[in-house]
Design an enzyme around this catalytic site. Structure first.
Site, short mmCIF file in Angstrom:
data_model
loop_
_atom_site.label_atom_id
_atom_site.label_comp_id
_atom_site.label_asym_id
_atom_site.label_seq_id
_atom_site.Cartn_x
_atom_site.Cartn_y
_atom_site.Cartn_z
N HIS A 56 38.97 40.31 47.93
CA HIS A 56 40.15 40.65 47.13
C HIS A 56 41.42 40.69 48.00
O HIS A 56 41.37 41.10 49.15
CB HIS A 56 39.96 41.97 46.41
CG HIS A 56 39.06 41.85 45.20
ND1 HIS A 56 38.40 42.93 44.65
CD2 HIS A 56 38.71 40.77 44.46
CE1 HIS A 56 37.70 42.51 43.60
NE2 HIS A 56 37.86 41.20 43.46
N HIS A 113 30.80 45.27 42.89
CA HIS A 113 32.26 45.12 42.70
C HIS A 113 32.61 43.62 42.79
O HIS A 113 33.34 43.10 41.96
CB HIS A 113 32.98 45.93 43.77
CG HIS A 113 34.46 45.81 43.76
ND1 HIS A 113 35.24 46.28 42.73
CD2 HIS A 113 35.33 45.27 44.66
CE1 HIS A 113 36.51 46.03 43.00
NE2 HIS A 113 36.60 45.42 44.16
N ASP A 135 35.38 48.63 48.43
CA ASP A 135 35.54 49.13 47.06
C ASP A 135 34.19 49.40 46.39
O ASP A 135 34.07 49.25 45.17
CB ASP A 135 36.33 48.09 46.22
CG ASP A 135 37.79 48.04 46.60
OD1 ASP A 135 38.25 48.91 47.38
OD2 ASP A 135 38.49 47.12 46.13
ZN LIG Z 1 38.24 44.92 45.47
#
Ligand SMILES: [Zn+2]
Length: 263
Positions: A56, A113, A135
């Protein structure tokens, strides 16, 4: 090995691991580069490694600029994130070992995730344990399932809960603890440990401090996301096995009730 943290963007943390003898640093999930570069300059450190937990943008956003500044840098990430992590040089699998600062970390594959999510577990020679979890676990929470399934996230959390020592310090990538626990209080209104945790978190934040890192043992005792086998929580969620209880907690969190933040 010493760990420092930088608060960046809205609520992200970047972690900097420091080898004080060699004056070298490694950075975990550089969302952005500028604060990392300032920190390195101020402390007279050379960056040698980036450890990414997943692809991400708020975890890899600084890779490019750091690579330009330190062309020989090694950039670690999951083998499953090949072509998704900018300038990745090392492609990791479950239980691979990596080194930094005279210490060794084990890499764990924790999908949920994202499909390629990994974490880095440093068991230091001085007895300290540090988990860089990205995360996957938050204070009072777990990551949203952007790519993986409930089964994958449950198995990742089960693995971490059952494998790692209670004194493990969890370095999670976001300051979500207060909001998460206020929501869990709505799910478990009679849980005194959650109420106590909220008071502790409020006082920490009011003092301008962060709730990260936190201890795995405390999180296991309080967070509904790690207590799926708790009979009281199973009664509340009307479930009778750990997986169904976890799913029920995750679903509750996905459509949270309104909460009022105390400040
Ligand atoms: Zn993330």
């Amino acid at each position: 090995m010493k760990v420092e943290m930088l608060s960046v963007l809205e609520d992200n943390f970047i972690f900097i691991l420091i080898d004080e003898i060699k004056r070298e640093a490694a950075v975990v999930d550089p969302a952005v580069a500028t604060p990392v570069i300032s920190f390195l300059n101020k402390n007279n450190l050379t960056l040698t490694k980036i450890f990414n937990t997943h692809h991400h943008f708020d975890h890899v956003g600084g890779n490019k600029e750091l690579k330009q500044l330190f062309p020989n840098i090694e950039i670690y990430g999951s083998i499953q994130d090949r072509n998704r992590i900018p300038f990745q040089t090392h492609f990791l699998e479950h239980k691979d070992k990596i080194n930094f600062g005279g210490e060794c970390a084990e890499v764990f594959f924790v999908p949920g995730h994202t499909l390629g999510h990994i974490c880095y577990f440093f068991s230091l020679k001085n007895g300290e344990n540090h988990l860089f979890i990205g995360d996957t676990i938050f204070g009072g929470g777990c990551g949203k399932l952007f790519e993986g399934s409930l089964e994958q996230m449950f198995n990742s959390l089960l693995f971490l809960r059952n494998t790692l020592p209670g004194n493990t310090l969890i370095w999670t990538a976001h300051e979500y603890t207060l909001e998460n626990y206020l929501i869990l209080e709505k799910l478990e209104p009679d849980n005194l440990l959650i109420k106590e945790k909220i008071q502790k978190v409020i006082s920490t934040l009011k003092n301008g401090l962060n709730t990260v890192p936190f201890l795995l043992s405390e999180e296991k005792a309080v967070s509904s996301f790690l207590r799926w086998d708790d009979i009281t929580l199973q009664k509340i969620t009307n479930t009778n096995n750990s997986f169904d209880t976890f799913c029920s907690v995750r679903k509750f969190r996905d459509n949270p009730p309104k909460i009022v933040k105390p400040f």
